[in-house]
Design a protein around this motif. Structure first.
Motif, PDB file in Angstrom:
ATOM      1  N   PHE A  14       0.818  -1.214   0.000  1.00  0.00           N
ATOM      2  CA  PHE A  14       0.000   0.000   0.000  1.00  0.00           C
ATOM      3  C   PHE A  14       0.851   1.262   0.000  1.00  0.00           C
ATOM      4  CE2 PHE A  14      -3.398  -2.925   1.091  1.00  0.00           C
ATOM      5  CZ  PHE A  14      -4.403  -2.460   0.234  1.00  0.00           C
ATOM      6  N   ILE A  15       2.051   1.197   0.543  1.00  0.00           N
ATOM      7  CA  ILE A  15       2.963   2.342   0.468  1.00  0.00           C
ATOM      8  C   ILE A  15       3.378   2.550  -0.987  1.00  0.00           C
ATOM      9  CG2 ILE A  15       5.242   3.212   1.129  1.00  0.00           C
ATOM     10  CD1 ILE A  15       4.812   1.641   3.809  1.00  0.00           C
ATOM     11  N   TYR A  35      -8.056   3.054  -6.723  1.00  0.00           N
ATOM     12  CA  TYR A  35      -6.723   2.832  -7.285  1.00  0.00           C
ATOM     13  C   TYR A  35      -5.772   2.164  -6.289  1.00  0.00           C
ATOM     14  CZ  TYR A  35      -2.071   3.509  -9.111  1.00  0.00           C
ATOM     15  OH  TYR A  35      -0.783   3.277  -9.521  1.00  0.00           O
ATOM     16  N   LEU A  36      -5.774   2.588  -5.044  1.00  0.00           N
ATOM     17  CA  LEU A  36      -4.810   2.042  -4.082  1.00  0.00           C
ATOM     18  C   LEU A  36      -4.950   0.531  -3.952  1.00  0.00           C
ATOM     19  CD1 LEU A  36      -4.808   4.764  -1.286  1.00  0.00           C
ATOM     20  CD2 LEU A  36      -3.112   4.382  -3.080  1.00  0.00           C
ATOM     21  N   ASP A  37      -6.171   0.036  -3.841  1.00  0.00           N
ATOM     22  CA  ASP A  37      -6.373  -1.411  -3.748  1.00  0.00           C
ATOM     23  C   ASP A  37      -5.901  -2.106  -5.018  1.00  0.00           C
ATOM     24  OD1 ASP A  37      -7.460  -1.362  -1.181  1.00  0.00           O
ATOM     25  OD2 ASP A  37      -9.492  -1.043  -1.943  1.00  0.00           O
ATOM     26  N   ARG A  38      -6.280  -1.561  -6.171  1.00  0.00           N
ATOM     27  CA  ARG A  38      -5.919  -2.166  -7.448  1.00  0.00           C
ATOM     28  C   ARG A  38      -4.404  -2.163  -7.646  1.00  0.00           C
ATOM     29  NH1 ARG A  38      -5.208  -0.603 -12.786  1.00  0.00           N
ATOM     30  NH2 ARG A  38      -5.653   1.588 -12.396  1.00  0.00           N
ATOM     31  N   ALA A  39      -3.761  -1.055  -7.345  1.00  0.00           N
ATOM     32  CA  ALA A  39      -2.316  -0.936  -7.531  1.00  0.00           C
ATOM     33  C   ALA A  39      -1.553  -1.842  -6.565  1.00  0.00           C
ATOM     34  CB  ALA A  39      -1.879   0.513  -7.358  1.00  0.00           C
ATOM     35  N   GLU A  41      -2.612  -4.645  -5.199  1.00  0.00           N
ATOM     36  CA  GLU A  41      -2.811  -6.026  -5.636  1.00  0.00           C
ATOM     37  C   GLU A  41      -1.943  -6.346  -6.856  1.00  0.00           C
ATOM     38  OE1 GLU A  41      -6.302  -8.532  -7.760  1.00  0.00           O
ATOM     39  OE2 GLU A  41      -6.923  -7.287  -6.066  1.00  0.00           O
ATOM     40  N   HIS A  42      -1.891  -5.431  -7.802  1.00  0.00           N
ATOM     41  CA  HIS A  42      -1.074  -5.628  -9.004  1.00  0.00           C
ATOM     42  C   HIS A  42       0.400  -5.755  -8.641  1.00  0.00           C
ATOM     43  CE1 HIS A  42       1.340  -4.262 -12.453  1.00  0.00           C
ATOM     44  NE2 HIS A  42       0.482  -4.990 -13.132  1.00  0.00           N
ATOM     45  N   TRP A  43       0.882  -4.853  -7.790  1.00  0.00           N
ATOM     46  CA  TRP A  43       2.292  -4.888  -7.417  1.00  0.00           C
ATOM     47  C   TRP A  43       2.618  -6.194  -6.686  1.00  0.00           C
ATOM     48  CZ3 TRP A  43       5.134  -4.899  -2.840  1.00  0.00           C
ATOM     49  CH2 TRP A  43       6.512  -4.735  -3.031  1.00  0.00           C
ATOM     50  N   LEU A  44       1.750  -6.629  -5.789  1.00  0.00           N
ATOM     51  CA  LEU A  44       1.997  -7.894  -5.089  1.00  0.00           C
ATOM     52  C   LEU A  44       2.086  -9.065  -6.071  1.00  0.00           C
ATOM     53  CD1 LEU A  44      -0.247  -7.562  -1.920  1.00  0.00           C
ATOM     54  CD2 LEU A  44       2.252  -7.848  -1.971  1.00  0.00           C
ATOM     55  N   ARG A  45       1.226  -9.065  -7.063  1.00  0.00           N
ATOM     56  CA  ARG A  45       1.195 -10.153  -8.040  1.00  0.00           C
ATOM     57  C   ARG A  45       2.446 -10.157  -8.920  1.00  0.00           C
ATOM     58  NH1 ARG A  45      -3.745  -9.131  -9.523  1.00  0.00           N
ATOM     59  NH2 ARG A  45      -3.194  -7.949 -11.357  1.00  0.00           N
ATOM     60  N   HIS A  46       3.024  -8.983  -9.191  1.00  0.00           N
ATOM     61  CA  HIS A  46       4.140  -8.877 -10.143  1.00  0.00           C
ATOM     62  C   HIS A  46       5.426  -8.346  -9.517  1.00  0.00           C
ATOM     63  CE1 HIS A  46       1.383  -9.746 -13.409  1.00  0.00           C
ATOM     64  NE2 HIS A  46       0.554  -8.860 -12.884  1.00  0.00           N
ATOM     65  N   ARG A  47       5.535  -8.354  -8.216  1.00  0.00           N
ATOM     66  CA  ARG A  47       6.652  -7.669  -7.568  1.00  0.00           C
ATOM     67  C   ARG A  47       8.028  -8.224  -7.928  1.00  0.00           C
ATOM     68  NH1 ARG A  47       8.363  -9.823  -2.595  1.00  0.00           N
ATOM     69  NH2 ARG A  47       7.141 -11.642  -2.001  1.00  0.00           N
ATOM     70  N   GLU A  48       8.111  -9.484  -8.334  1.00  0.00           N
ATOM     71  CA  GLU A  48       9.413 -10.029  -8.733  1.00  0.00           C
ATOM     72  C   GLU A  48       9.912  -9.365 -10.012  1.00  0.00           C
ATOM     73  OE1 GLU A  48      11.319 -11.947  -6.847  1.00  0.00           O
ATOM     74  OE2 GLU A  48       9.689 -11.822  -5.366  1.00  0.00           O
ATOM     75  N   GLN A  49       9.007  -8.950 -10.880  1.00  0.00           N
ATOM     76  CA  GLN A  49       9.387  -8.264 -12.112  1.00  0.00           C
ATOM     77  C   GLN A  49       9.386  -6.747 -11.950  1.00  0.00           C
ATOM     78  OE1 GLN A  49       6.577 -10.560 -12.302  1.00  0.00           O
ATOM     79  NE2 GLN A  49       8.126 -12.148 -12.501  1.00  0.00           N
ATOM     80  N   LEU A  50       8.947  -6.253 -10.782  1.00  0.00           N
ATOM     81  CA  LEU A  50       8.873  -4.813 -10.520  1.00  0.00           C
ATOM     82  C   LEU A  50       9.677  -4.461  -9.269  1.00  0.00           C
ATOM     83  CD1 LEU A  50       5.026  -4.314 -11.112  1.00  0.00           C
ATOM     84  CD2 LEU A  50       6.886  -3.640 -12.656  1.00  0.00           C
TER      85      LEU A  50
END
Length: 155
Positions: A14-15, A35-39, A41-50
């Motif tokens: 969330f930060i 947006y905060l929830d969506r962002a 969730e997206h970052w958690l799902r792709h954090r290895e590539q981000l």
């Protein structure tokens, strides 16, 4: 005032999302309900590539750097297991925290991390007005980046 740079972990989703929203607002005023929830969730799902780093200064979140790490690639002369390029697609420092070394520290943390990640080149798009900063931290102009804005798909 002590500056601290941390690599974002799952507990920071969330930060990361909040800093991303601050960046979007600063760039073009973009906002979106939910947006905060969506962002996050997206970052958690792709954090290895981000890979993402957060700057903390004087008890507040002063900025962040987020990159895109492509999968391992093949290229003549590039050893197996390397990734070639890392693209920095977000480097944001809050307006009231600028000129305190935050941006340079975020780039430094990212650069240190790339040494163990098989990255040979870091690329980014330099927005107008930021040339002096990137020159000072060792980022040379490269081939011109071009872009084409596309209309979002219809719902």
């Amino acid at each position: 005032m002590s500056l601290r740079i941390v690599r974002a972990g799952p507990e920071d989703a969330f930060i990361v999302a909040a800093l991303s929203l601050q960046f979007a607002i600063a760039v073009d005023g973009s906002r979106e309900d939910g947006y905060l929830d969506r962002a996050a969730e997206h970052w958690l799902r792709h954090r290895e590539q981000l890979p993402t780093w957060i700057a903390e200064l004087a008890g507040s979140h002063a900025g962040y750097l987020q990159a895109t790490l492509p999968p391992e690639s093949t290229w003549p002369g590039q050893p197996i297991g390397t990734r070639g390029r890392l693209w920095i697609h977000a480097l944001y420092v809050a307006a009231d925290q600028r000129r305190r070394g935050v941006g340079a520290a975020l780039l430094g943390a990212c650069e240190s991390w790339t040494k163990g990640a098989g990255v040979g080149v870091i690329r980014l798009r330099c927005d107008l007005g930021a040339e002096e900063f990137y020159d000072a931290v060792g980022y040379a102009p490269a081939a011109e980046v071009r872009q084409k804005r596309l209309r979002p798909p219809s719902p």
